[in-house]
Design a protein around this motif. Structure first.
Motif, PDB file in Angstrom:
ATOM      1  N   GLU A  68      -6.120   2.600   9.261  1.00  0.00           N
ATOM      2  CA  GLU A  68      -6.219   1.851   7.999  1.00  0.00           C
ATOM      3  C   GLU A  68      -4.891   1.708   7.260  1.00  0.00           C
ATOM      4  O   GLU A  68      -4.724   0.792   6.469  1.00  0.00           O
ATOM      5  CB  GLU A  68      -7.202   2.564   7.059  1.00  0.00           C
ATOM      6  N   ARG A  69      -3.980   2.662   7.460  1.00  0.00           N
ATOM      7  CA  ARG A  69      -2.745   2.663   6.659  1.00  0.00           C
ATOM      8  C   ARG A  69      -1.549   3.074   7.511  1.00  0.00           C
ATOM      9  O   ARG A  69      -1.720   3.696   8.558  1.00  0.00           O
ATOM     10  CB  ARG A  69      -2.868   3.693   5.538  1.00  0.00           C
ATOM     11  N   ALA A  70      -0.360   2.801   7.022  1.00  0.00           N
ATOM     12  CA  ALA A  70       0.842   3.260   7.727  1.00  0.00           C
ATOM     13  C   ALA A  70       1.034   4.743   7.442  1.00  0.00           C
ATOM     14  O   ALA A  70       1.022   5.159   6.277  1.00  0.00           O
ATOM     15  CB  ALA A  70       2.047   2.480   7.236  1.00  0.00           C
ATOM     16  N   VAL A  71       1.170   5.524   8.512  1.00  0.00           N
ATOM     17  CA  VAL A  71       1.249   6.983   8.369  1.00  0.00           C
ATOM     18  C   VAL A  71       2.539   7.488   9.007  1.00  0.00           C
ATOM     19  O   VAL A  71       2.934   7.018  10.074  1.00  0.00           O
ATOM     20  CB  VAL A  71       0.042   7.653   9.072  1.00  0.00           C
ATOM     21  N   GLN A 100       0.808  -1.224   0.000  1.00  0.00           N
ATOM     22  CA  GLN A 100       0.000   0.000   0.000  1.00  0.00           C
ATOM     23  C   GLN A 100       0.839   1.270   0.000  1.00  0.00           C
ATOM     24  O   GLN A 100       0.351   2.326  -0.338  1.00  0.00           O
ATOM     25  CB  GLN A 100      -0.885   0.046   1.249  1.00  0.00           C
ATOM     26  N   GLY A 101       2.085   1.167   0.384  1.00  0.00           N
ATOM     27  CA  GLY A 101       2.888   2.360   0.570  1.00  0.00           C
ATOM     28  C   GLY A 101       2.434   3.080   1.834  1.00  0.00           C
ATOM     29  O   GLY A 101       1.529   2.624   2.529  1.00  0.00           O
ATOM     30  N   ARG A 102       3.088   4.209   2.123  1.00  0.00           N
ATOM     31  CA  ARG A 102       2.738   4.925   3.349  1.00  0.00           C
ATOM     32  C   ARG A 102       2.168   6.299   3.022  1.00  0.00           C
ATOM     33  O   ARG A 102       2.377   6.828   1.931  1.00  0.00           O
ATOM     34  CB  ARG A 102       3.980   5.051   4.233  1.00  0.00           C
ATOM     35  N   ILE A 103       1.467   6.834   4.006  1.00  0.00           N
ATOM     36  CA  ILE A 103       0.896   8.179   3.847  1.00  0.00           C
ATOM     37  C   ILE A 103       1.756   9.148   4.647  1.00  0.00           C
ATOM     38  O   ILE A 103       2.059   8.891   5.826  1.00  0.00           O
ATOM     39  CB  ILE A 103      -0.550   8.227   4.395  1.00  0.00           C
ATOM     40  N   ALA A 125     -13.118  30.262  11.084  1.00  0.00           N
ATOM     41  CA  ALA A 125     -13.879  29.178  11.712  1.00  0.00           C
ATOM     42  C   ALA A 125     -15.196  28.916  10.997  1.00  0.00           C
ATOM     43  O   ALA A 125     -16.045  28.191  11.519  1.00  0.00           O
ATOM     44  CB  ALA A 125     -14.162  29.560  13.169  1.00  0.00           C
ATOM     45  N   ALA A 126     -15.375  29.495   9.810  1.00  0.00           N
ATOM     46  CA  ALA A 126     -16.676  29.369   9.131  1.00  0.00           C
ATOM     47  C   ALA A 126     -17.012  27.910   8.866  1.00  0.00           C
ATOM     48  O   ALA A 126     -18.134  27.457   9.100  1.00  0.00           O
ATOM     49  CB  ALA A 126     -16.661  30.164   7.832  1.00  0.00           C
ATOM     50  N   ALA A 127     -16.036  27.159   8.372  1.00  0.00           N
ATOM     51  CA  ALA A 127     -16.284  25.744   8.041  1.00  0.00           C
ATOM     52  C   ALA A 127     -14.995  24.971   8.287  1.00  0.00           C
ATOM     53  O   ALA A 127     -14.021  25.144   7.568  1.00  0.00           O
ATOM     54  CB  ALA A 127     -16.719  25.609   6.590  1.00  0.00           C
ATOM     55  N   THR A 128     -15.022  24.157   9.317  1.00  0.00           N
ATOM     56  CA  THR A 128     -13.812  23.438   9.708  1.00  0.00           C
ATOM     57  C   THR A 128     -13.800  22.038   9.117  1.00  0.00           C
ATOM     58  O   THR A 128     -14.819  21.358   9.104  1.00  0.00           O
ATOM     59  CB  THR A 128     -13.758  23.352  11.257  1.00  0.00           C
ATOM     60  N   SER A 129     -12.632  21.631   8.634  1.00  0.00           N
ATOM     61  CA  SER A 129     -12.481  20.266   8.106  1.00  0.00           C
ATOM     62  C   SER A 129     -12.462  19.270   9.272  1.00  0.00           C
ATOM     63  O   SER A 129     -11.550  19.306  10.103  1.00  0.00           O
ATOM     64  CB  SER A 129     -11.164  20.147   7.340  1.00  0.00           C
ATOM     65  N   ASP A 130     -13.455  18.405   9.304  1.00  0.00           N
ATOM     66  CA  ASP A 130     -13.583  17.462  10.411  1.00  0.00           C
ATOM     67  C   ASP A 130     -13.033  16.096   9.973  1.00  0.00           C
ATOM     68  O   ASP A 130     -13.606  15.456   9.087  1.00  0.00           O
ATOM     69  CB  ASP A 130     -15.073  17.367  10.772  1.00  0.00           C
ATOM     70  N   PRO A 131     -11.922  15.645  10.587  1.00  0.00           N
ATOM     71  CA  PRO A 131     -11.309  14.392  10.120  1.00  0.00           C
ATOM     72  C   PRO A 131     -12.246  13.196  10.198  1.00  0.00           C
ATOM     73  O   PRO A 131     -12.161  12.286   9.374  1.00  0.00           O
ATOM     74  CB  PRO A 131     -10.087  14.218  11.035  1.00  0.00           C
ATOM     75  N   ALA A 132     -13.171  13.199  11.150  1.00  0.00           N
ATOM     76  CA  ALA A 132     -14.086  12.051  11.259  1.00  0.00           C
ATOM     77  C   ALA A 132     -14.917  11.910   9.986  1.00  0.00           C
ATOM     78  O   ALA A 132     -15.264  10.794   9.585  1.00  0.00           O
ATOM     79  CB  ALA A 132     -14.997  12.224  12.475  1.00  0.00           C
ATOM     80  N   HIS A 133     -15.229  13.038   9.351  1.00  0.00           N
ATOM     81  CA  HIS A 133     -16.005  12.985   8.113  1.00  0.00           C
ATOM     82  C   HIS A 133     -15.113  12.871   6.874  1.00  0.00           C
ATOM     83  O   HIS A 133     -15.552  12.383   5.849  1.00  0.00           O
ATOM     84  CB  HIS A 133     -16.869  14.251   7.961  1.00  0.00           C
ATOM     85  N   LEU A 134     -13.886  13.381   6.983  1.00  0.00           N
ATOM     86  CA  LEU A 134     -13.074  13.488   5.762  1.00  0.00           C
ATOM     87  C   LEU A 134     -12.110  12.330   5.550  1.00  0.00           C
ATOM     88  O   LEU A 134     -11.769  12.009   4.406  1.00  0.00           O
ATOM     89  CB  LEU A 134     -12.304  14.816   5.764  1.00  0.00           C
ATOM     90  N   VAL A 135     -11.662  11.704   6.629  1.00  0.00           N
ATOM     91  CA  VAL A 135     -10.687  10.611   6.466  1.00  0.00           C
ATOM     92  C   VAL A 135     -11.286   9.410   5.720  1.00  0.00           C
ATOM     93  O   VAL A 135     -10.652   8.904   4.782  1.00  0.00           O
ATOM     94  CB  VAL A 135     -10.064  10.222   7.837  1.00  0.00           C
ATOM     95  N   PRO A 136     -12.500   8.939   6.068  1.00  0.00           N
ATOM     96  CA  PRO A 136     -13.013   7.757   5.337  1.00  0.00           C
ATOM     97  C   PRO A 136     -13.073   7.960   3.821  1.00  0.00           C
ATOM     98  O   PRO A 136     -12.554   7.101   3.080  1.00  0.00           O
ATOM     99  CB  PRO A 136     -14.386   7.505   5.969  1.00  0.00           C
ATOM    100  N   PRO A 137     -13.644   9.084   3.304  1.00  0.00           N
ATOM    101  CA  PRO A 137     -13.628   9.217   1.835  1.00  0.00           C
ATOM    102  C   PRO A 137     -12.226   9.388   1.257  1.00  0.00           C
ATOM    103  O   PRO A 137     -11.965   8.961   0.128  1.00  0.00           O
ATOM    104  CB  PRO A 137     -14.495  10.455   1.564  1.00  0.00           C
ATOM    105  N   MET A 138     -11.310   9.965   2.019  1.00  0.00           N
ATOM    106  CA  MET A 138      -9.920  10.083   1.534  1.00  0.00           C
ATOM    107  C   MET A 138      -9.312   8.702   1.334  1.00  0.00           C
ATOM    108  O   MET A 138      -8.721   8.397   0.295  1.00  0.00           O
ATOM    109  CB  MET A 138      -9.066  10.809   2.595  1.00  0.00           C
ATOM    110  N   LEU A 139      -9.473   7.849   2.354  1.00  0.00           N
ATOM    111  CA  LEU A 139      -8.912   6.492   2.255  1.00  0.00           C
ATOM    112  C   LEU A 139      -9.591   5.701   1.148  1.00  0.00           C
ATOM    113  O   LEU A 139      -8.934   4.961   0.409  1.00  0.00           O
ATOM    114  CB  LEU A 139      -9.063   5.770   3.607  1.00  0.00           C
TER     115      LEU A 139
END
Ligand code: NDP
Ligand code: OXD
Length: 316
Positions: free
Chosen positions: A28-31, A6-9, A280-294
């Motif tokens: 999910e991956r090596a980081v 998979q390589g690393r992130i 602070a208008a719209a914060t990137s939330d990792p809980a929502h963004l990490v799954p689609p990234m992976l």
């Protein structure tokens, strides 16, 4: 699949603590937070926010870069940005935060929040004239994912909505202009200007005195209003202060600034007609963004195309 397959992130972030991003990605991956020396061959993807300059150009097997934010000006600021696909954030929960922020600020200006807060301090009981939403026009510069979502909500609330884009982009219920030629008409029809543009070589410094002077000042609100949640370097803050001073602008809500954090000595902090929020208008939330990234990384490994790609030529 093994880690080597998979390589690393590489997670490269400045300006905030990436702990939560690290935890979620590494389930999910090596980081890694730093490459293992120059020309680290193990890194296949980079997840970044304002990464260290020239860091990515050293990675020989980098396949794609994922921006932690919707804006990618932080990436283009890197003189050694490698020529691999760049994916930016487009996510329902980010869009919803921005929709809320724009509706909040537009309604506060429309319903005279600053005026009432001033009255409350003085214990004044007085009801000024309140124009209906249908007499007020909101002009949105940048009708992309975020601008269109905000426009839809404002149309629903009964405002007249104008949109300005780079290319022609009609939207039902919205009066649309595009390109430099369309800008004067858009501004002349706008009482509350909402800026949701990306920062590119074409848009840098666009919100200046000349632009603000072209807004419709003789309007039901008693003056033009600026709301900027795009990027700070889109605006000239000395020009905004001058426009407020001269009554060209009645009020402003600013979420982004030429320098962030906003320096303590900026007069914007204490200006009675300026509402400040700390990007602070719209914060990137990792809980929502990490799954689609992976999921995108997995799909790319299977030979499927990446989505939400940045157009390098346009710069956004
Ligand atoms: P999109 O790429 O989806 O939309 C960008 C819009 O800007 C498009 O409508 C585009 O026109 C327009 N545009 C770009 N360049 C020009 C130009 N030269 N002249 C006229 N219009 C132009 O971006 P998003 O909606 O996802 O995000 C917009 C920006 O919001 C981000 O780049 C970021 O800077 C900012 N942001 C701020 C946040 C905050 O918390 N304050 C959070 C998230 C994002 P066209 O439709 O023709 O391509
Ligand atoms: C973004 C931001 O671009 O947070 O997503 O500003």
């Amino acid at each position: 699949m093994s880690e080597t397959d998979q390589g690393r992130i590489l997670l490269s972030v400045t300006g905030f603590n990436p702990k939560r991003w690290y935890e979620l990605l590494s389930k999910e991956r090596a980081v890694v937070l730093e490459p293992e020396g120059a020309r680290d061959p193990s890194i296949r993807y980079a997840v970044v926010w304002k990464q260290k300059p020239n860091l990515l150009s050293t990675l020989p097997n980098l396949r794609a870069i994922f921006s932690i934010g919707a804006g990618v000006d932080h990436l283009f600021a890197d003189p050694g940005l490698p020529d691999v696909p760049i994916v930016r954030v487009v996510a329902d929960n980010l869009t919803q935060y921005m929709r809320e922020y724009i509706v909040w600020r537009v309604l506060d200006h429309h319903r005279q929040g600053a005026h009432y807060r001033g009255q409350q301090l003085r214990k004044v009981w007085h009801e000024p004239y309140q124009p209906p939403a249908g007499e007020v026009s909101v002009g949105i510069m940048g009708m992309g994912h975020l601008g269109r979502a905000a426009a839809g909500a404002l149309v629903y609330l009964g405002f007249r909505v104008n949109g300005w884009t780079r290319t022609e982009r009609p939207m039902e219920g919205v009066s649309c202009w595009h390109g430099r030629d369309g800008l004067p008409g858009f501004l002349a029809a706008t009482d509350i200007l909402v800026v949701l543009l990306p920062l590119t070589h074409e848009t840098r410094g666009i919100v200046d005195y000349r632009l603000l002077s072209q807004l419709r000042h003789k309007n039901a609100l008693g003056g033009a209003v600026l709301v900027n949640a795009g990027r700070g370097k889109l605006q000239r803050e000395t020009d905004i202060l001058r426009a407020l001073e001269e009554g060209i602008l009645k009020e402003a809500s600013l979420d982004v600034f030429e320098q962030e954090p906003l320096p303590k000595d900026s007069p914007l902090w204490t200006h009675p007609n300026v509402f400040v929020t700390p990007h602070a208008a719209a914060t990137s939330d990792p809980a929502h963004l990490v799954p689609p990234m992976l999921a995108q990384m997995d799909a790319f490994e299977r030979g499927e195309p990446l989505t939400n790609l940045v157009d390098r030529h346009a710069g956004y």
